[in-house]
Motif scaffolding. Sequence first.
Motif, PDB file in Angstrom:
ATOM      1  N   ILE A  31       2.734   5.881  -3.695  1.00 20.92           N
ATOM      2  CA  ILE A  31       3.666   6.770  -4.409  1.00 20.92           C
ATOM      3  C   ILE A  31       3.721   6.493  -5.910  1.00 20.92           C
ATOM      4  CG2 ILE A  31       5.132   7.426  -2.454  1.00 20.92           C
ATOM      5  CD1 ILE A  31       7.181   5.339  -3.372  1.00 20.92           C
ATOM      6  N   THR A  32       3.474   5.238  -6.310  1.00 20.40           N
ATOM      7  CA  THR A  32       3.590   4.943  -7.750  1.00 20.40           C
ATOM      8  C   THR A  32       2.272   5.133  -8.495  1.00 20.40           C
ATOM      9  OG1 THR A  32       3.125   2.586  -7.405  1.00 20.40           O
ATOM     10  CG2 THR A  32       5.450   3.254  -7.392  1.00 20.40           C
ATOM     11  N   THR A  33       1.147   4.949  -7.824  1.00 22.34           N
ATOM     12  CA  THR A  33      -0.140   4.933  -8.524  1.00 22.34           C
ATOM     13  C   THR A  33      -1.024   6.121  -8.151  1.00 22.34           C
ATOM     14  OG1 THR A  33      -0.010   2.522  -8.555  1.00 22.34           O
ATOM     15  CG2 THR A  33      -2.163   3.501  -9.038  1.00 22.34           C
ATOM     16  N   ASP A  70       3.869   1.500  -1.387  1.00 22.89           N
ATOM     17  CA  ASP A  70       4.383   1.626  -2.756  1.00 22.89           C
ATOM     18  C   ASP A  70       3.287   2.106  -3.701  1.00 22.89           C
ATOM     19  OD1 ASP A  70       6.872   0.870  -1.942  1.00 22.89           O
ATOM     20  OD2 ASP A  70       6.896  -1.073  -2.933  1.00 22.89           O
ATOM     21  N   TRP A  71       2.097   1.550  -3.541  1.00 20.45           N
ATOM     22  CA  TRP A  71       0.956   1.951  -4.379  1.00 20.45           C
ATOM     23  C   TRP A  71       0.681   3.449  -4.232  1.00 20.45           C
ATOM     24  CZ3 TRP A  71      -4.140   3.498  -2.844  1.00 20.45           C
ATOM     25  CH2 TRP A  71      -5.104   3.473  -3.858  1.00 20.45           C
ATOM     26  N   TRP A 101       0.824  -1.215   0.000  1.00 20.37           N
ATOM     27  CA  TRP A 101       0.000   0.000   0.000  1.00 20.37           C
ATOM     28  C   TRP A 101       0.856   1.263   0.000  1.00 20.37           C
ATOM     29  CZ3 TRP A 101      -4.943   0.228  -1.238  1.00 20.37           C
ATOM     30  CH2 TRP A 101      -5.673  -0.953  -1.192  1.00 20.37           C
TER      31      TRP A 101
END
Lengths: 214, 207
Positions: free
Chosen positions: A101-103, A98-99, A96
């Motif tokens: 910042i990336t998505t 990572d999601w 979550w």
Amino acid sequence: MLTIWGRKTSINVQKVMWAVEELGLAHERIDAGGPFGKTDTADYGKLNPNRLVPVIDDKGFILWESNACARYLANTYGLGTLAPSGPEDRARCDQWMDWSITTLYPDVVPSLFVSFVRVTAADRDMAKVNAAAKRAGENLALLDAQLAGHDYILGNTLTMADIAVGTLLYRYNTMPIERPKLPNAEAYYQRLSARKAYQTHVMIDWQSMKIPGA
Amino acid sequence: MLTVYGRANSINVRKVLWMLDEVGEPFDRQDWGRGYRPTSEPDFMRLSIFGVVPIIDDGGFVLRESQTIVRYLANKHSRHDLYPADLKARAQTESWMDWASTDLYAAARPVFHAMIVNAKDPTTAVAPADGVADWAKHMKRLDQQLTNEGPFLMGAAFTIADIPAGMVVNRWFALKFDKPELPAVAGYYDRLAERRAFRTHGRNGTP
């Protein structure tokens, strides 16, 4: 003593400050970036050659990248609370973070927020704004599904997954965009908004950041 | 056995395949995503409603986000040489991974999209000058780090910090356009290629 470099209006500083307060850490924050400058000095370049905020200095240990800072503080001072301890829960938390910042971030911050504060209304690309708002809404529907049946992302306690994702929700919910009805995500945002640390460090009015005509 | 869901030409799937080979974990892989079965199919959605590759299913534990998977595999195999146990070194490793997957990757994206994803004919596609300039600025930052602290991102030895950056470095050299000289990055690309896992999944001709 823990020092955090960065202006309180930066969303990435807000993430770290929210974690600092939830962990109850004694600290000082030094304004840098935006109108405060300082990030172009030689000394700041030694702290973070990327010249961005936030940077943390934990008794001489220097770290940048907001998720890495929040995760370091949680692992060091909040293992078992903000940081889950088992390897699988740790990975669930990470995905979550990572999601976020990336998505989620690319639509909410560079596409939407920047359009509303650093672009005049006359120059604003509304097709880009509307497309980003639509994607953000679709992505938050995934958060809405995850939140079914519990109060926070991983269960019934706040973790750093909530801090990484939740920081973006104040921006998202205060911009003049169309938002889909997402009952779990809305209740979650209300739940975060009732926390003192969220009120103090994330719910910071951003109207004064607008350029003239924005 | 661990199963990877995702096409092998996806930069994010390739990070996971690289790591699986580094830790020597056997795995099955299914092609999903652009050019293969769409992730909107019920068989994929049952596993993950996020509809993105890669995901892994490790004995019923389903995980998404390539860098989360890389860290999970390092922890699972107790590879502290690749992902330090010391919390400070661990956090620095993560900050390079996050930098590579956000700032560096975002800077590479406009060039990659113009030359590959949106190109009518990738053999004649031209790199957009402003995109190249922005990407080069971030590659210079990488060059500076490798010069000052290298030869790897975390210093003397290869770690998982090098996986996300290594994939973008491969993309940089695999796409044909005029590039500034970045000696430390060029050396890094060759040093990474000493690793069979990088030759197989990274420096394998695919940008």
